[in-house]
Each structure stands twice: as C-alpha cells, then as structure tokens.
Design a protein around this motif. Structure first.
Motif, PDB file in Angstrom:
ATOM      1  N   GLN A  13     -16.893 -28.531 -13.169  1.00 41.08           N
ATOM      2  CA  GLN A  13     -16.087 -28.427 -11.960  1.00 41.08           C
ATOM      3  C   GLN A  13     -14.840 -29.293 -12.079  1.00 41.08           C
ATOM      4  O   GLN A  13     -14.818 -30.287 -12.835  1.00 41.08           O
ATOM      5  CB  GLN A  13     -16.896 -28.866 -10.748  1.00 41.08           C
ATOM      6  CG  GLN A  13     -17.989 -27.895 -10.346  1.00 41.08           C
ATOM      7  CD  GLN A  13     -18.651 -28.274  -9.030  1.00 41.08           C
ATOM      8  OE1 GLN A  13     -18.709 -29.437  -8.663  1.00 41.08           O
ATOM      9  NE2 GLN A  13     -19.163 -27.279  -8.317  1.00 41.08           N
ATOM     10  N   ALA A  14     -13.823 -28.926 -11.341  1.00 43.15           N
ATOM     11  CA  ALA A  14     -12.601 -29.730 -11.321  1.00 43.15           C
ATOM     12  C   ALA A  14     -12.935 -31.170 -10.948  1.00 43.15           C
ATOM     13  O   ALA A  14     -13.747 -31.416 -10.059  1.00 43.15           O
ATOM     14  CB  ALA A  14     -11.613 -29.138 -10.324  1.00 43.15           C
ATOM     15  N   GLY A  15     -12.295 -32.097 -11.661  1.00 42.56           N
ATOM     16  CA  GLY A  15     -12.569 -33.515 -11.468  1.00 42.56           C
ATOM     17  C   GLY A  15     -13.633 -34.058 -12.389  1.00 42.56           C
ATOM     18  O   GLY A  15     -13.821 -35.281 -12.472  1.00 42.56           O
ATOM     19  N   GLY A  16     -14.339 -33.175 -13.071  1.00 42.61           N
ATOM     20  CA  GLY A  16     -15.406 -33.587 -13.972  1.00 42.61           C
ATOM     21  C   GLY A  16     -14.898 -33.999 -15.340  1.00 42.61           C
ATOM     22  O   GLY A  16     -13.687 -34.058 -15.582  1.00 42.61           O
ATOM     23  N   SER A  17     -15.860 -34.285 -16.222  1.00 47.16           N
ATOM     24  CA  SER A  17     -15.537 -34.778 -17.564  1.00 47.16           C
ATOM     25  C   SER A  17     -16.321 -34.017 -18.625  1.00 47.16           C
ATOM     26  O   SER A  17     -17.425 -33.523 -18.364  1.00 47.16           O
ATOM     27  CB  SER A  17     -15.880 -36.264 -17.677  1.00 47.16           C
ATOM     28  OG  SER A  17     -15.124 -37.044 -16.780  1.00 47.16           O
ATOM     29  N   LEU A  18     -15.741 -33.957 -19.798  1.00 46.65           N
ATOM     30  CA  LEU A  18     -16.403 -33.448 -20.985  1.00 46.65           C
ATOM     31  C   LEU A  18     -15.945 -34.267 -22.179  1.00 46.65           C
ATOM     32  O   LEU A  18     -14.825 -34.790 -22.188  1.00 46.65           O
ATOM     33  CB  LEU A  18     -16.052 -31.973 -21.253  1.00 46.65           C
ATOM     34  CG  LEU A  18     -16.698 -30.891 -20.391  1.00 46.65           C
ATOM     35  CD1 LEU A  18     -16.079 -29.536 -20.716  1.00 46.65           C
ATOM     36  CD2 LEU A  18     -18.198 -30.847 -20.601  1.00 46.65           C
ATOM     37  N   ARG A  19     -16.800 -34.347 -23.211  1.00 45.91           N
ATOM     38  CA  ARG A  19     -16.385 -34.959 -24.462  1.00 45.91           C
ATOM     39  C   ARG A  19     -16.583 -33.955 -25.588  1.00 45.91           C
ATOM     40  O   ARG A  19     -17.708 -33.506 -25.827  1.00 45.91           O
ATOM     41  CB  ARG A  19     -17.162 -36.232 -24.770  1.00 45.91           C
ATOM     42  CG  ARG A  19     -16.572 -36.971 -25.980  1.00 45.91           C
ATOM     43  CD  ARG A  19     -17.229 -38.294 -26.267  1.00 45.91           C
ATOM     44  NE  ARG A  19     -18.454 -38.170 -27.038  1.00 45.91           N
ATOM     45  CZ  ARG A  19     -18.952 -39.119 -27.819  1.00 45.91           C
ATOM     46  NH1 ARG A  19     -18.295 -40.271 -27.942  1.00 45.91           N
ATOM     47  NH2 ARG A  19     -20.091 -38.941 -28.463  1.00 45.91           N
ATOM     48  N   LEU A  20     -15.505 -33.618 -26.234  1.00 49.17           N
ATOM     49  CA  LEU A  20     -15.552 -32.724 -27.377  1.00 49.17           C
ATOM     50  C   LEU A  20     -15.715 -33.532 -28.657  1.00 49.17           C
ATOM     51  O   LEU A  20     -15.168 -34.626 -28.783  1.00 49.17           O
ATOM     52  CB  LEU A  20     -14.276 -31.888 -27.466  1.00 49.17           C
ATOM     53  CG  LEU A  20     -13.891 -31.082 -26.225  1.00 49.17           C
ATOM     54  CD1 LEU A  20     -12.647 -30.247 -26.509  1.00 49.17           C
ATOM     55  CD2 LEU A  20     -15.034 -30.221 -25.743  1.00 49.17           C
ATOM     56  N   SER A  21     -16.452 -32.970 -29.590  1.00 51.77           N
ATOM     57  CA  SER A  21     -16.622 -33.588 -30.906  1.00 51.77           C
ATOM     58  C   SER A  21     -16.114 -32.642 -31.979  1.00 51.77           C
ATOM     59  O   SER A  21     -16.191 -31.423 -31.836  1.00 51.77           O
ATOM     60  CB  SER A  21     -18.090 -33.911 -31.163  1.00 51.77           C
ATOM     61  OG  SER A  21     -18.575 -34.862 -30.237  1.00 51.77           O
ATOM     62  N   CYS A  22     -15.634 -33.217 -33.055  1.00 54.92           N
ATOM     63  CA  CYS A  22     -15.140 -32.452 -34.201  1.00 54.92           C
ATOM     64  C   CYS A  22     -15.734 -33.094 -35.454  1.00 54.92           C
ATOM     65  O   CYS A  22     -15.287 -34.166 -35.876  1.00 54.92           O
ATOM     66  CB  CYS A  22     -13.619 -32.486 -34.247  1.00 54.92           C
ATOM     67  SG  CYS A  22     -12.896 -31.671 -35.693  1.00 54.92           S
ATOM     68  N   GLU A  23     -16.748 -32.450 -36.007  1.00 57.70           N
ATOM     69  CA  GLU A  23     -17.428 -32.998 -37.179  1.00 57.70           C
ATOM     70  C   GLU A  23     -16.837 -32.395 -38.445  1.00 57.70           C
ATOM     71  O   GLU A  23     -16.675 -31.173 -38.552  1.00 57.70           O
ATOM     72  CB  GLU A  23     -18.921 -32.708 -37.109  1.00 57.70           C
ATOM     73  CG  GLU A  23     -19.711 -33.363 -38.222  1.00 57.70           C
ATOM     74  CD  GLU A  23     -21.219 -33.247 -38.021  1.00 57.70           C
ATOM     75  OE1 GLU A  23     -21.645 -32.752 -36.960  1.00 57.70           O
ATOM     76  OE2 GLU A  23     -21.956 -33.650 -38.940  1.00 57.70           O
ATOM     77  N   ALA A  24     -16.509 -33.264 -39.380  1.00 56.27           N
ATOM     78  CA  ALA A  24     -15.874 -32.830 -40.623  1.00 56.27           C
ATOM     79  C   ALA A  24     -16.814 -32.993 -41.797  1.00 56.27           C
ATOM     80  O   ALA A  24     -17.566 -33.960 -41.888  1.00 56.27           O
ATOM     81  CB  ALA A  24     -14.613 -33.644 -40.869  1.00 56.27           C
ATOM     82  N   SER A  25     -16.759 -32.028 -42.696  1.00 55.88           N
ATOM     83  CA  SER A  25     -17.481 -32.143 -43.959  1.00 55.88           C
ATOM     84  C   SER A  25     -16.528 -32.712 -44.994  1.00 55.88           C
ATOM     85  O   SER A  25     -15.313 -32.671 -44.829  1.00 55.88           O
ATOM     86  CB  SER A  25     -17.992 -30.779 -44.399  1.00 55.88           C
ATOM     87  OG  SER A  25     -16.897 -29.913 -44.640  1.00 55.88           O
ATOM     88  N   GLY A  26     -17.054 -33.229 -46.080  1.00 56.71           N
ATOM     89  CA  GLY A  26     -16.195 -33.768 -47.123  1.00 56.71           C
ATOM     90  C   GLY A  26     -16.106 -35.275 -47.056  1.00 56.71           C
ATOM     91  O   GLY A  26     -16.400 -35.891 -46.035  1.00 56.71           O
ATOM     92  N   ARG A  27     -15.679 -35.879 -48.161  1.00 55.01           N
ATOM     93  CA  ARG A  27     -15.675 -37.331 -48.269  1.00 55.01           C
ATOM     94  C   ARG A  27     -14.310 -37.949 -48.067  1.00 55.01           C
ATOM     95  O   ARG A  27     -14.149 -39.141 -48.239  1.00 55.01           O
ATOM     96  CB  ARG A  27     -16.224 -37.737 -49.643  1.00 55.01           C
ATOM     97  CG  ARG A  27     -17.699 -37.415 -49.811  1.00 55.01           C
ATOM     98  CD  ARG A  27     -18.188 -37.769 -51.199  1.00 55.01           C
ATOM     99  NE  ARG A  27     -17.705 -36.819 -52.193  1.00 55.01           N
ATOM    100  CZ  ARG A  27     -18.018 -36.884 -53.475  1.00 55.01           C
ATOM    101  NH1 ARG A  27     -18.770 -37.850 -53.928  1.00 55.01           N
ATOM    102  NH2 ARG A  27     -17.550 -35.974 -54.316  1.00 55.01           N
ATOM    103  N   THR A  28     -13.305 -37.142 -47.679  1.00 54.46           N
ATOM    104  CA  THR A  28     -11.959 -37.674 -47.545  1.00 54.46           C
ATOM    105  C   THR A  28     -11.436 -37.576 -46.124  1.00 54.46           C
ATOM    106  O   THR A  28     -10.237 -37.523 -45.897  1.00 54.46           O
ATOM    107  CB  THR A  28     -11.002 -36.930 -48.489  1.00 54.46           C
ATOM    108  OG1 THR A  28     -11.018 -35.529 -48.161  1.00 54.46           O
ATOM    109  CG2 THR A  28     -11.403 -37.134 -49.938  1.00 54.46           C
ATOM    110  N   PHE A  29     -12.341 -37.573 -45.147  1.00 61.79           N
ATOM    111  CA  PHE A  29     -11.939 -37.417 -43.746  1.00 61.79           C
ATOM    112  C   PHE A  29     -10.907 -38.458 -43.349  1.00 61.79           C
ATOM    113  O   PHE A  29      -9.980 -38.170 -42.598  1.00 61.79           O
ATOM    114  CB  PHE A  29     -13.188 -37.535 -42.872  1.00 61.79           C
ATOM    115  CG  PHE A  29     -12.926 -37.430 -41.399  1.00 61.79           C
ATOM    116  CD1 PHE A  29     -13.137 -38.510 -40.557  1.00 61.79           C
ATOM    117  CD2 PHE A  29     -12.484 -36.236 -40.837  1.00 61.79           C
ATOM    118  CE1 PHE A  29     -12.919 -38.422 -39.189  1.00 61.79           C
ATOM    119  CE2 PHE A  29     -12.253 -36.129 -39.472  1.00 61.79           C
ATOM    120  CZ  PHE A  29     -12.477 -37.219 -38.653  1.00 61.79           C
TER     121      PHE A  29
END
Length: 126
Positions: A13-29
């Motif tokens: 709902q408007a006024g609410g919160s979310l947290r997005l995650s972005c997981e990366a593969s590889g050893r050079t992130f």
C-alpha cells in the motif's frame, strides 16, 4: 562477468516499504558499479539509484531522494534497494544492473550498464 538475480518485489500500500535484493554470481562483484532502474508499462526504462563498487558513493534520481536507499554487501555479493514511503507512481518492474569499473565512478544511464537482471515487479496501491 557477473549474473544478477533480483528478489523482494511485491504488492504494498502507499506509504509502505519494500527492500529489493540483487544477488550476483561470480567472484568479481566488488569490481562492478551497481544500479537500479525501473520500467513502468508504456514507459522507457529510467534510472533510480546507483552505487560505486566500493559502496562509498551513491546517486539517486530526484523523485526517490529521501525515500530510497541503495547499498551493497560485497562479502555477500548482494546489492539492495530499501524503498520507504512508496507511492503509486513507484509502480514498475525494477531491474538491477552492473557495470565493470576500475574506479569509483557511478554510471547513471542505461547505456553504461552491460549486465542486467530479469527484474522484479513492485506494485504500490493507493
């Protein structure tokens, strides 16, 4: 080269919160700048926020300043987008993107990013 997978989207709902995650593969992130873009139906993909490879520098589009926070944990190969005070106009598919850099420069355009995730839907109801 890294591969990216987003998660954390949903309906809020408007006024609410979310947290997005972005997981990366590889050893050079830690060699990549990381950004979040979003694309609403019928609109072009737009820049939301970006962070340098070290995490020391960030950049935001004006419409999300003070509401969204981008961060990263290089030890976990993961980037985040904390979204607070969400508005219906924030509704879009959110994509994370990575750009290889040998400095802490923070790219902010679609063309500067060569690696993209598949996206996660964020829907904000009024």
């Amino acid at each position: 080269q890294v591969q990216l997978v987003e998660s954390g989207g949903g309906l809020v709902q408007a006024g609410g919160s979310l947290r997005l995650s972005c997981e990366a593969s590889g050893r050079t992130f830690s060699s990549y700048a990381l950004a979040w873009f979003r694309q609403a139906p019928g609109k072009e993909r737009e820049f939301v926020a970006a962070i340098s490879r070290s995490g020391d520098y960030t950049h935001y589009t004006d419409s999300v300043k003070g509401r969204f926070t981008i961060s990263r944990d290089n030890a976990k190969n993961t980037g985040y987008l904390q979204m607070n005070s969400l508005k219906p106009e924030d509704t879009a598919v959110y994509h994370c993107a990575a750009a290889y850099r040998n400095s802490n420069y923070v790219p902010t355009t679609v063309a500067q990013y060569g690696t993209w995730g598949q996206g996660t839907q964020v829907t904000v109801s009024s």
